[in-house]
Design a protein around this motif. Structure first.
Motif, PDB file in Angstrom:
ATOM      1  N   LEU A   1       0.659  16.998  13.317  1.00 45.55           N
ATOM      2  CA  LEU A   1       1.446  17.953  12.538  1.00 45.55           C
ATOM      3  C   LEU A   1       2.727  18.337  13.277  1.00 45.55           C
ATOM      4  O   LEU A   1       3.824  18.312  12.720  1.00 45.55           O
ATOM      5  CB  LEU A   1       0.601  19.198  12.261  1.00 45.55           C
ATOM      6  CG  LEU A   1       1.273  20.334  11.494  1.00 45.55           C
ATOM      7  CD1 LEU A   1       1.713  19.887  10.116  1.00 45.55           C
ATOM      8  CD2 LEU A   1       0.343  21.536  11.398  1.00 45.55           C
TER       9      LEU A   1
ATOM     10  N   THR B   1       3.594  32.701   2.276  1.00 48.45           N
ATOM     11  CA  THR B   1       3.140  31.950   1.112  1.00 48.45           C
ATOM     12  C   THR B   1       4.320  31.988   0.159  1.00 48.45           C
ATOM     13  O   THR B   1       5.306  32.670   0.413  1.00 48.45           O
ATOM     14  CB  THR B   1       1.927  32.616   0.460  1.00 48.45           C
ATOM     15  OG1 THR B   1       1.021  32.959   1.484  1.00 48.45           O
ATOM     16  CG2 THR B   1       1.254  31.671  -0.502  1.00 48.45           C
TER      17      THR B   1
ATOM     18  N   LEU C   1       1.016  13.046   6.801  1.00 45.20           N
ATOM     19  CA  LEU C   1       1.552  13.034   8.165  1.00 45.20           C
ATOM     20  C   LEU C   1       1.696  11.599   8.664  1.00 45.20           C
ATOM     21  O   LEU C   1       2.683  11.256   9.319  1.00 45.20           O
ATOM     22  CB  LEU C   1       0.632  13.825   9.098  1.00 45.20           C
ATOM     23  CG  LEU C   1       0.549  15.326   8.811  1.00 45.20           C
ATOM     24  CD1 LEU C   1      -0.414  16.001   9.791  1.00 45.20           C
ATOM     25  CD2 LEU C   1       1.922  15.970   8.908  1.00 45.20           C
TER      26      LEU C   1
ATOM     27  N   LEU D   1      -8.960  23.620   6.097  1.00 44.48           N
ATOM     28  CA  LEU D   1      -8.362  22.697   5.128  1.00 44.48           C
ATOM     29  C   LEU D   1      -9.370  22.199   4.103  1.00 44.48           C
ATOM     30  O   LEU D   1      -9.019  21.926   2.957  1.00 44.48           O
ATOM     31  CB  LEU D   1      -7.752  21.494   5.871  1.00 44.48           C
ATOM     32  CG  LEU D   1      -6.456  21.788   6.619  1.00 44.48           C
ATOM     33  CD1 LEU D   1      -6.111  20.660   7.567  1.00 44.48           C
ATOM     34  CD2 LEU D   1      -5.317  22.001   5.619  1.00 44.48           C
TER      35      LEU D   1
ATOM     36  N   GLY E   1      -5.762  14.484   2.613  1.00 41.26           N
ATOM     37  CA  GLY E   1      -4.441  14.366   2.005  1.00 41.26           C
ATOM     38  C   GLY E   1      -3.338  14.752   2.977  1.00 41.26           C
ATOM     39  O   GLY E   1      -2.306  14.076   3.074  1.00 41.26           O
ATOM     40  N   LEU E   2      -3.567  15.821   3.718  1.00 40.38           N
ATOM     41  CA  LEU E   2      -2.575  16.237   4.706  1.00 40.38           C
ATOM     42  C   LEU E   2      -2.367  15.145   5.739  1.00 40.38           C
ATOM     43  O   LEU E   2      -1.236  14.756   6.047  1.00 40.38           O
ATOM     44  CB  LEU E   2      -3.045  17.515   5.405  1.00 40.38           C
ATOM     45  CG  LEU E   2      -2.140  18.011   6.536  1.00 40.38           C
ATOM     46  CD1 LEU E   2      -0.835  18.563   5.980  1.00 40.38           C
ATOM     47  CD2 LEU E   2      -2.823  19.090   7.369  1.00 40.38           C
TER      48      LEU E   2
ATOM     49  N   GLU F   1       1.813  15.305  -2.808  1.00 39.64           N
ATOM     50  CA  GLU F   1       1.004  16.415  -3.325  1.00 39.64           C
ATOM     51  C   GLU F   1      -0.062  16.829  -2.306  1.00 39.64           C
ATOM     52  O   GLU F   1      -0.261  18.013  -2.036  1.00 39.64           O
ATOM     53  CB  GLU F   1       0.307  16.009  -4.632  1.00 39.64           C
ATOM     54  CG  GLU F   1       1.241  15.459  -5.705  1.00 39.64           C
ATOM     55  CD  GLU F   1       2.085  16.540  -6.350  1.00 39.64           C
ATOM     56  OE1 GLU F   1       1.731  17.726  -6.219  1.00 39.64           O
ATOM     57  OE2 GLU F   1       3.126  16.195  -6.965  1.00 39.64           O
ATOM     58  N   GLY F   2      -0.729  15.831  -1.758  1.00 43.18           N
ATOM     59  CA  GLY F   2      -1.789  16.116  -0.795  1.00 43.18           C
ATOM     60  C   GLY F   2      -1.253  16.805   0.448  1.00 43.18           C
ATOM     61  O   GLY F   2      -1.853  17.762   0.954  1.00 43.18           O
ATOM     62  N   LEU F   3      -0.120  16.324   0.925  1.00 44.29           N
ATOM     63  CA  LEU F   3       0.480  16.952   2.095  1.00 44.29           C
ATOM     64  C   LEU F   3       0.819  18.409   1.803  1.00 44.29           C
ATOM     65  O   LEU F   3       0.481  19.310   2.573  1.00 44.29           O
ATOM     66  CB  LEU F   3       1.751  16.193   2.496  1.00 44.29           C
ATOM     67  CG  LEU F   3       2.540  16.797   3.655  1.00 44.29           C
ATOM     68  CD1 LEU F   3       1.802  16.636   4.964  1.00 44.29           C
ATOM     69  CD2 LEU F   3       3.930  16.183   3.765  1.00 44.29           C
ATOM     70  N   ASP F   4       1.461  18.632   0.682  1.00 41.69           N
ATOM     71  CA  ASP F   4       1.884  19.985   0.359  1.00 41.69           C
ATOM     72  C   ASP F   4       0.692  20.915   0.160  1.00 41.69           C
ATOM     73  O   ASP F   4       0.736  22.080   0.558  1.00 41.69           O
ATOM     74  CB  ASP F   4       2.761  19.979  -0.897  1.00 41.69           C
ATOM     75  CG  ASP F   4       3.579  21.245  -1.005  1.00 41.69           C
ATOM     76  OD1 ASP F   4       4.426  21.467  -0.122  1.00 41.69           O
ATOM     77  OD2 ASP F   4       3.346  22.025  -1.950  1.00 41.69           O
ATOM     78  N   ALA F   5      -0.362  20.402  -0.418  1.00 44.37           N
ATOM     79  CA  ALA F   5      -1.559  21.225  -0.597  1.00 44.37           C
ATOM     80  C   ALA F   5      -2.125  21.642   0.761  1.00 44.37           C
ATOM     81  O   ALA F   5      -2.508  22.795   0.961  1.00 44.37           O
ATOM     82  CB  ALA F   5      -2.601  20.455  -1.402  1.00 44.37           C
ATOM     83  N   GLY F   6      -2.146  20.709   1.701  1.00 44.94           N
ATOM     84  CA  GLY F   6      -2.626  21.029   3.035  1.00 44.94           C
ATOM     85  C   GLY F   6      -1.742  22.064   3.706  1.00 44.94           C
ATOM     86  O   GLY F   6      -2.227  23.034   4.298  1.00 44.94           O
ATOM     87  N   LEU F   7      -0.440  21.891   3.595  1.00 45.71           N
ATOM     88  CA  LEU F   7       0.481  22.849   4.195  1.00 45.71           C
ATOM     89  C   LEU F   7       0.270  24.237   3.598  1.00 45.71           C
ATOM     90  O   LEU F   7       0.295  25.240   4.312  1.00 45.71           O
ATOM     91  CB  LEU F   7       1.931  22.402   3.985  1.00 45.71           C
ATOM     92  CG  LEU F   7       2.329  21.106   4.698  1.00 45.71           C
ATOM     93  CD1 LEU F   7       3.780  20.752   4.385  1.00 45.71           C
ATOM     94  CD2 LEU F   7       2.121  21.225   6.201  1.00 45.71           C
ATOM     95  N   ALA F   8       0.048  24.284   2.302  1.00 39.61           N
ATOM     96  CA  ALA F   8      -0.175  25.574   1.647  1.00 39.61           C
ATOM     97  C   ALA F   8      -1.371  26.288   2.275  1.00 39.61           C
ATOM     98  O   ALA F   8      -1.316  27.492   2.533  1.00 39.61           O
ATOM     99  CB  ALA F   8      -0.394  25.372   0.158  1.00 39.61           C
ATOM    100  N   LEU F   9      -2.409  25.543   2.545  1.00 43.12           N
ATOM    101  CA  LEU F   9      -3.596  26.155   3.148  1.00 43.12           C
ATOM    102  C   LEU F   9      -3.294  26.663   4.549  1.00 43.12           C
ATOM    103  O   LEU F   9      -3.759  27.726   4.957  1.00 43.12           O
ATOM    104  CB  LEU F   9      -4.740  25.146   3.179  1.00 43.12           C
ATOM    105  CG  LEU F   9      -5.378  24.879   1.814  1.00 43.12           C
ATOM    106  CD1 LEU F   9      -6.298  23.675   1.870  1.00 43.12           C
ATOM    107  CD2 LEU F   9      -6.148  26.113   1.357  1.00 43.12           C
ATOM    108  N   LEU F  10      -2.531  25.890   5.298  1.00 45.32           N
ATOM    109  CA  LEU F  10      -2.215  26.313   6.663  1.00 45.32           C
ATOM    110  C   LEU F  10      -1.298  27.529   6.659  1.00 45.32           C
ATOM    111  O   LEU F  10      -1.387  28.390   7.532  1.00 45.32           O
ATOM    112  CB  LEU F  10      -1.566  25.164   7.437  1.00 45.32           C
ATOM    113  CG  LEU F  10      -2.459  23.955   7.681  1.00 45.32           C
ATOM    114  CD1 LEU F  10      -1.703  22.880   8.444  1.00 45.32           C
ATOM    115  CD2 LEU F  10      -3.711  24.362   8.446  1.00 45.32           C
ATOM    116  N   LEU F  11      -0.423  27.593   5.678  1.00 47.37           N
ATOM    117  CA  LEU F  11       0.521  28.706   5.617  1.00 47.37           C
ATOM    118  C   LEU F  11      -0.117  29.951   5.015  1.00 47.37           C
ATOM    119  O   LEU F  11       0.318  31.069   5.270  1.00 47.37           O
ATOM    120  CB  LEU F  11       1.750  28.315   4.788  1.00 47.37           C
ATOM    121  CG  LEU F  11       2.642  27.260   5.427  1.00 47.37           C
ATOM    122  CD1 LEU F  11       3.683  26.767   4.436  1.00 47.37           C
ATOM    123  CD2 LEU F  11       3.323  27.839   6.664  1.00 47.37           C
TER     124      LEU F  11
ATOM    125  N   ARG G   1       8.420  24.104   4.942  1.00 49.92           N
ATOM    126  CA  ARG G   1       6.984  24.362   4.928  1.00 49.92           C
ATOM    127  C   ARG G   1       6.292  23.608   6.060  1.00 49.92           C
ATOM    128  O   ARG G   1       5.418  24.135   6.751  1.00 49.92           O
ATOM    129  CB  ARG G   1       6.391  23.941   3.586  1.00 49.92           C
ATOM    130  CG  ARG G   1       6.789  24.863   2.459  1.00 49.92           C
ATOM    131  CD  ARG G   1       6.499  24.260   1.093  1.00 49.92           C
ATOM    132  NE  ARG G   1       5.082  24.174   0.767  1.00 49.92           N
ATOM    133  CZ  ARG G   1       4.333  25.199   0.413  1.00 49.92           C
ATOM    134  NH1 ARG G   1       4.871  26.395   0.359  1.00 49.92           N
ATOM    135  NH2 ARG G   1       3.077  25.044   0.108  1.00 49.92           N
TER     136      ARG G   1
END
Lengths: 178, 178
Positions: free
Chosen positions: A33, A163, B153, B142, B148-149, A147-157, B32
């Motif tokens: 990351l 948010t 990456l 996650l 997906g994340l 989409e998958g990347l952004d979903a993961g980032l959303a969870l981390l943020l 993000r």
DNA sequence: TTGACTTTGTTGCACATGCAATGAATCTTT
DNA sequence: AAAGATTCATTGCATGTGCAACAAAGTCAA
């Protein structure tokens, strides 16, 4: 029984060798990351520095001002995920460059009213398309994985601070990415 | 017609207002990514500093040494995604702390041979479980989104440098995350 | 009102960083 | 073999960073 992926190694296998397990940095998620973020930031910053002469903290301030209108330093701190001293300095540089103005809030004289100048708005008109195009390049490189990347980032943020439209200051300290 | 998601806004809608488009930093993918990475790195660094007194560059060097055995600075530079001056300084600090030894490569006297000491190996035995647990916490936060994340990456890292076991130096310059 | 406490933004300071320059060793070419 | 070019690691320098300390302004309670 679920398969043993590189991300979730079989817990059985983990107990195998006591002496020193073979830990691979390149497969370590926090490292991946940080490395990915550093790479993206590097190229974004380079483009912005060459083309517009502004740094990333300054870019963040401008972007937030464009989105939110006149705000205080504290507001920028929350929404742009930067320490207040960093914000303060970025705002000062932007003021020196003529892109924003600083004034004192009359209702609460502790607060600053940071505002875009005409020059700032003009700069943003050139800045924003470049940012959008940069993101577009990223998305095209990612393809369906975006989409998958952004979903993961959303969870981390989501954890405690940033948010979509829910700002809060952050704590802790770390110089750079893992 | 595909739906207009926050990540891929409808191109029709983009052409709407000329004066100043409403760009939201919180939805900007590079931001993000940088913010998430910064947050994770912050908490990881804090834990490592408190518990072991080492920084992230030092952690990276140790992790790579554990994985790869005795290596040169140039090797670490490639595999741990750090500038050579950063590596050089991290190695020097680790040497001062007694965790690694530096020697000159006899075959090629320009190269350094950086090696773990017994103390270094002992430290790693304490370090690695903490790292694994940290990653586990990340994965649990996650959930199913982890795959997906990580896939995203991988695409971002594949670009020109780091991939699983395919190291190469990087270029460009940027201070911090976007 | 006064006095303690909190909030806001700036700044001093120590430290980390990237880049360019350097020196030493090696490789290449003639 | 000698000269030039290249690679590797270190270091000087300018700059950016986070943290703590601070002053000014506001809040709250007695």
């Amino acid at each position: 029984m679920p398969p043993s992926s590189p991300l979730r190694p079989d817990p059985e296998a983990a107990t195998q060798s006591d002496p020193l397990l073979d830990f691979d940095l390149a497969a370590f998620l926090p490292y991946r990351l940080a490395a990915a973020a550093a790479r993206i930031s590097r190229s974004f910053a380079e483009r912005y520095r060459e083309e517009f002469g502004i740094s990333i903290p300054e870019w963040r301030v401008l972007a937030h001002l464009n989105h939110a209108g006149p705000v205080s330093v504290r507001d920028i701190e929350a929404r742009a995920d930067m320490e207040k001293s960093k914000v303060s300095r970025a705002v000062s540089r932007l003021e020196a460059a003529g892109y924003v103005s600083k004034a004192v809030n009359d209702d609460d004289k502790r607060l600053l009213v940071v505002q875009l100048t005409d020059a700032g708005r003009a700069l943003l008109r050139r800045l924003l398309p470049v940012a959008m195009q940069f993101q577009a390049e990223m998305l095209s490189r990612l393809g369906p994985a975006a989409e998958g990347l952004d979903a993961g980032l959303a969870l981390l943020l989501a954890g405690d601070g940033i948010t979509h439209d829910t700002g809060a200051p952050h704590r802790g300290n770390a110089k750079q990415g893992f």
